[in-house]
Scaffold this active site. Sequence first.
Site, PDB file in Angstrom:
ATOM      1  N   LYS A  67       1.786  -5.555   2.852  1.00  0.00           N
ATOM      2  CA  LYS A  67       2.081  -6.432   1.726  1.00  0.00           C
ATOM      3  C   LYS A  67       1.396  -7.782   1.827  1.00  0.00           C
ATOM      4  O   LYS A  67       1.307  -8.499   0.844  1.00  0.00           O
ATOM      5  CB  LYS A  67       3.583  -6.561   1.489  1.00  0.00           C
ATOM      6  CG  LYS A  67       4.383  -7.264   2.533  1.00  0.00           C
ATOM      7  CD  LYS A  67       5.823  -7.396   2.017  1.00  0.00           C
ATOM      8  CE  LYS A  67       6.781  -7.690   3.142  1.00  0.00           C
ATOM      9  NZ  LYS A  67       8.155  -7.387   2.828  1.00  0.00           N
ATOM     10  N   ARG A  68       0.870  -8.095   2.986  1.00  0.00           N
ATOM     11  CA  ARG A  68       0.098  -9.329   3.081  1.00  0.00           C
ATOM     12  C   ARG A  68      -1.216  -9.209   2.307  1.00  0.00           C
ATOM     13  O   ARG A  68      -1.761 -10.179   1.834  1.00  0.00           O
ATOM     14  CB  ARG A  68      -0.210  -9.647   4.548  1.00  0.00           C
ATOM     15  CG  ARG A  68       0.764 -10.642   5.140  1.00  0.00           C
ATOM     16  CD  ARG A  68       0.353 -11.105   6.538  1.00  0.00           C
ATOM     17  NE  ARG A  68      -0.164 -10.021   7.372  1.00  0.00           N
ATOM     18  CZ  ARG A  68      -1.413  -9.989   7.827  1.00  0.00           C
ATOM     19  NH1 ARG A  68      -2.271 -10.945   7.539  1.00  0.00           N
ATOM     20  NH2 ARG A  68      -1.798  -8.990   8.598  1.00  0.00           N
TER      21      ARG A  68
END
Length: 484
Positions: free
Chosen positions: A255-256
């Site tokens: 998700k980064r």
Amino acid sequence: MTQPARTRIAPSPTGDPHVGTAYVAVFNKALAMQTGGQFVLRIEDTDRERSTAASEAAIFRSLAWLGLGWDEGPDVGGPHGPYRQSERLDIYHDHVKRMVDAGTAYPCFCTPDELAAMRQRQKEAKQPPRYDGTWRDAPKAKVDEWLRAGKPHVVRLRVPNEGSTTFTDEVRGAITFENANIDDQVLLKGDGFPTYHLANVVDDHLMGITHVIRAEEWISSVPKHVFIYDALGYPMPKLAHVPLLRNKDKSKISKRKNPVSIDWYTEKGYLPEAIVNFLALLGYSLESGEEIFDFATLVEQFSIDRINPSAAPVFNLEKLDWLNGEYVRAMSLDALAERILAFGYPADRADMLRRFLPIVQERIKTFDEVAPMTDFFFADPTDYDPELLVPKKCDRAFAREALRGFADRLPALDAAPTGADYEAAVDALATEREWKRGNVFMCLRVAVTGSKQTPPLVESMEILGRDAVARRLEHAITRLGETA
Ligand code: GLU
């Protein structure tokens, strides 16, 4: 005739609903539908700290939104329930007892401190961390005594120390592991909950799962599963591990670096069918090489052995945007308007939406763009920077004159001018004053819409009507006079 396949996805309800869950759901559901079987949703909530009801609800909601509904699951029930692992503890306890009685599993009373000390010793000796077998061969009398005394313990799998284990992956062929590298895996935790490995194997068997299609990150768990299946005398389902989704730098999707929550896509206004197409394309290709296909086509043509095991599919949002745009443009205007309204576009703007949609359809990638792109149809833009009215290499005087010149031509136009009428007026003005047409258009575009990026201008003006256009021009002229 192929046997009906029973397939499943087994998400853990921790955090946001993940695109990776939808990705494997696509293939599992396709296979079940193709063979007239069932697609099962099982909730693997054995991690008591991290599992939440909200996350489970989000999984249901997001998969349903994508059209990836299930035949059996915690909400719809089915003949093999319960479908939530936290409701199946008795079943796991029975299985663990069978394994302990048979000697294929054993209780381990090591405390967290002892385990930490073990790790530390191994680290210092530069050995890989693993259980050292303290309780593996402990005398039965001692084990029974400690059990009777109610000492806290886990139950571990007794993995053979020697030899190797081979299993067949439907996509990758035979995969072999050295048994010496496999840890005596915990099966039952101190809190009475099973680990993933035990619960997953028991449930896949009891739920009659015939094919497990999941991401390749689970391959390393399979040898442990092989031992558990063996110990229980259960046949193994067919296994197929699909390539892991990746960030652009080829690392595992995170998700980064990517939006991984399905909710994000819902909120942006992507079309679920485009997302499903995109996910399918990441792990699969049709024989024809066709990239745009619906789920029914995948159901018809899916074949496990066409999954490319060495692919490293990059989760490329630009590609999704492209696909989504293709779906948007392939839609009839009526259908598109319905979808945009269902997305949350204000119902009281529906008539206007239908009027401008023909010129906007070309330009939208996602539905969240529609409102900002078209707000100018509903209110005169007033808060733009007047400098925007001045085209490159021109000055304010030019912008004022261009707008004035155009405004002065409006009264001579038809009361309801068409786009072509406006265009002819711009052309006539530009020719007469020897101005670049593009410059005149730029002034007009900002005056009429408040922005430099807009739907086609003269068609927008036709929809707005002559009075609104005239009013906006006067406002812009005033703004240009403000400072300068
Ligand atoms: N609970 C695992 C997960 O979160 C399931 C893996 C599997 O499909 O076996 O993905």
